[in-house]
Write a protein that holds these residues in place. Structure first.
Motif, PDB file in Angstrom:
ATOM      1  N   ASP A   1       0.853  -1.196   0.000  1.00 14.22           N
ATOM      2  CA  ASP A   1       0.000   0.000   0.000  1.00 14.22           C
ATOM      3  C   ASP A   1       0.889   1.245   0.000  1.00 14.22           C
ATOM      4  O   ASP A   1       1.039   1.919   1.021  1.00 14.22           O
ATOM      5  N   PHE A   2       1.459   1.555  -1.183  1.00 18.03           N
ATOM      6  CA  PHE A   2       2.352   2.698  -1.269  1.00 18.03           C
ATOM      7  C   PHE A   2       1.614   4.011  -0.986  1.00 18.03           C
ATOM      8  O   PHE A   2       2.134   4.899  -0.315  1.00 18.03           O
ATOM      9  N   GLY A   3       0.391   4.117  -1.520  1.00 21.25           N
ATOM     10  CA  GLY A   3      -0.385   5.343  -1.302  1.00 21.25           C
ATOM     11  C   GLY A   3      -0.701   5.568   0.158  1.00 21.25           C
ATOM     12  O   GLY A   3      -0.498   6.663   0.697  1.00 21.25           O
ATOM     13  N   GLY A   4      -1.195   4.529   0.825  1.00 24.18           N
ATOM     14  CA  GLY A   4      -1.504   4.652   2.244  1.00 24.18           C
ATOM     15  C   GLY A   4      -0.265   4.928   3.073  1.00 24.18           C
ATOM     16  O   GLY A   4      -0.311   5.702   4.045  1.00 24.18           O
ATOM     17  N   SER A   5       0.860   4.293   2.697  1.00 22.42           N
ATOM     18  CA  SER A   5       2.114   4.531   3.426  1.00 22.42           C
ATOM     19  C   SER A   5       2.539   5.987   3.336  1.00 22.42           C
ATOM     20  O   SER A   5       2.933   6.600   4.335  1.00 22.42           O
TER      21      SER A   5
ATOM     22  N   VAL B   1      -3.635  -0.594   7.930  1.00 18.57           N
ATOM     23  CA  VAL B   1      -4.417  -0.855   9.134  1.00 18.57           C
ATOM     24  C   VAL B   1      -5.837  -1.253   8.730  1.00 18.57           C
ATOM     25  O   VAL B   1      -6.629  -0.390   8.358  1.00 18.57           O
ATOM     26  N   PRO B   2      -6.158  -2.555   8.726  1.00 18.66           N
ATOM     27  CA  PRO B   2      -7.540  -2.959   8.447  1.00 18.66           C
ATOM     28  C   PRO B   2      -8.477  -2.361   9.495  1.00 18.66           C
ATOM     29  O   PRO B   2      -8.377  -2.671  10.679  1.00 18.66           O
ATOM     30  N   LEU B   3      -9.367  -1.501   9.065  1.00 21.94           N
ATOM     31  CA  LEU B   3     -10.186  -0.766  10.021  1.00 21.94           C
ATOM     32  C   LEU B   3     -11.107  -1.671  10.807  1.00 21.94           C
ATOM     33  O   LEU B   3     -11.596  -1.295  11.881  1.00 21.94           O
TER      34      LEU B   3
ATOM     35  N   VAL C   1      -9.460   1.884  -1.114  1.00 26.44           N
ATOM     36  CA  VAL C   1      -8.557   1.664  -2.245  1.00 26.44           C
ATOM     37  C   VAL C   1      -7.699   0.409  -2.142  1.00 26.44           C
ATOM     38  O   VAL C   1      -7.788  -0.475  -2.996  1.00 26.44           O
ATOM     39  N   PRO C   2      -6.822   0.248  -1.145  1.00 31.82           N
ATOM     40  CA  PRO C   2      -5.799  -0.802  -1.211  1.00 31.82           C
ATOM     41  C   PRO C   2      -6.352  -2.211  -1.009  1.00 31.82           C
ATOM     42  O   PRO C   2      -7.332  -2.424  -0.287  1.00 31.82           O
TER      43      PRO C   2
END
Length: 491
Positions: A183-187, A242-244, A236-237
């Protein structure tokens, strides 16, 4: 864990001498904050990356970054370079600290895990106990730079030992498939959010006023990025950092909140008690390290006993409850410290707090691991450690701001009272070791020491609510039986 305990507690003893040597005592807390910001920001990312790329590669990379940061720290000749190198050390520390606890969860079932988590923390305590004395001896008899050189051979040994001996299966899939899951975007969004917020909290009241554009902009954009992160992660990912969904589990959510306040109240004494000894009691660096030795030694005993208790009884909730109350009892009386201290009182308070620390540190982590699925174990572990580090950053920022503002006002007042010594008073503000080396009149020395003491007392008072909030946050933990069979934590 030996390496982490060595330099984490040694920092508490050497950062004042290092700042004195660089004539930047007013920025001394950044030696700690620079390290803690990157450690905090990267821990959740390490947990998810290890799920995709593997535990051992993540841990070896952490060792390498810690080595690089240690070399630069040892050769730094300005405060800016030292702060930057400490940030690099934090990148390495985030991976090593997370992976130790994640790998224990990979290898052992929950019921047997307490013993090994206790042993890991016990190793940390042995290292921490010795390093407070070693750090003081280095600062007093040699140079604070030696403390960072010591890390280098241990980093090499740790990396080789991990790569050679730890046999944990790699996650399934080809490298291309694994890279697609990252998850590059979330990172990027989470890193941006955390760095902005932590910079705002670290700057506020020290480097900039709380209502300055720098602090307000960092805080505002950091909060906006945090909101975007949760929206992004939910939509998105394929493999979110972090799985909510895990936040819907009561014990997991309480463990996250508990770790926030736990980190706040455990790191502060290791920083401010040696600082009190150096600035107020005019002790040597060796003696200032001895002041926090009871905390580490009592933690060593209690963490091992707690691990054995959990293994034999399967009960962990009671350890967290008792530990939280002991920490309140041990930390609250620090507000009574002054120039005329009672050594027995100082040591007794730390025994109480250290015992509570040892009873809570691994049982609180086990609370989250026991209440989540195996596939979420690494994420839950890394987020717990992230929250612990976040709490430490918050309290260091808040208490340092309270301390720094109080000392700044006191020194300004003292300079007005003694205008003929304005230059000397300013030099003492940046280098505490000069307070007894400038041949100042005794009455000025006394008021300068009292100024440092007022700042530290304000910090100790600000610490009290955090310890109370820790006890309240863990009170609602439910007992979830520990499994005797190992969960599948690697996909």
């Amino acid at each position: 864990m030996f390496l982490i305990g060595l330099y984490t507690t040694m920092d508490a003893v050497i950062y004042i001498p290092a700042a004195n040597d660089l004539n930047a005592l007013s920025r001394a807390s950044w030696i700690i904050s620079g390290y803690m910001i990157t450690t905090t920001a990267l821990q959740p990312i390490y947990g998810k990356l290890s799920d995709i790329l593997g535990r051992v590669p993540a841990m070896v990379f952490g060792s390498f970054m810690l080595l690089i940061g240690s070399v630069i720290s040892a050769t730094a000749h300005s405060m800016d370079v030292l702060i930057a190198s400490r940030a690099i050390q934090g990148i390495g520390s985030a991976g090593m600290l997370s992976m130790v606890n994640v790998i224990i969860a990979d290898l052992y079932p929950e019921r047997a895990r307490g013993r090994f988590m206790g042993l890991a923390s016990g190793v940390w305590s042995v290292s921490a106990s010795g390093s407070v004395v070693l750090g003081g001896a280095i600062a007093q008899l040699a140079s604070w730079r030696v403390a960072y050189w010591i890390n280098v051979p241990i980093c090499v040994v740790a990396a080789i030992a991990v790569a050679w001996t730890i046999k944990v299966p790699l996650p399934a899939g080809t490298l291309r498939e694994k890279l697609r899951k990252i998850d590059f975007g979330g990172s990027a969004i989470s890193l941006l959010s955390m760095v902005l917020v932590l910079l705002a909290l670290s700057w506020g009241g020290r480097d900039y006023a709380w209502d300055s554009a720098a602090v307000l902009c960092c805080l505002a954009f950091g909060i906006i990025a945090a909101v975007l992160f949760f929206v992004y992660e939910n939509r998105v990912p394929v493999e979110p950092i972090v799985p909510l969904g895990i936040l819907r589990t009561r014990n997991v959510a309480l463990a996250f909140i508990g770790h926030l306040f736990f980190g706040a109240i455990t790191y502060a004494p290791l920083i401010f008690i040696p600082q009190w000894a150096l600035l107020v009691q005019n002790t040597t660096p060796i003696t200032s390290g001895l002041y926090v030795l009871p905390f580490s030694l009592s933690e060593l005993v209690s963490v091992v006993i707690a691990g054995i208790w959990v293994t034999h009884t399967g009960r962990y909730r009671e350890c967290v409850w008792i530990g939280s109350l002991l920490m309140v009892a041990g930390l609250t009386p620090l507000v009574m410290l002054d120039q005329k201290h009672d050594i027995g009182r100082v040591l007794g308070f730390q025994v109480l707090a250290g015992t509570g620390f040892g009873m809570s540190i691994q049982t609180l982590l086990l609370t989250a691991q026991a209440s989540c699925s195996g596939k979420d174990s690494a994420t839950a572990t890394s987020v717990c450690l992230f929250m612990r580090s976040l709490g430490a950053v918050l309290v260091v920022a808040v208490l340092s701001s309270v301390n720094g503002n109080t000392v700044q006002k006191e020194f300004a007042r003292i300079a007005d009272l003694y205008p003929g010594y304005t230059d000397e008073i300013g030099r003492v503000r940046e280098n505490q070791s000069l307070i007894h080396g400038l041949e100042l009149p005794p009455e000025i020395v006394d008021v300068l020491v009292a100024g440092f003491m007022k700042g530290l007392r304000a910090a100790f008072i600000a610490l009290v609510p955090f310890s109370a909030l820790f006890a309240l946050s863990v009170a609602g933990i439910e007992h979830v039986p520990l499994q005797k069979t190992r969960k599948n934590t690697i996909r």
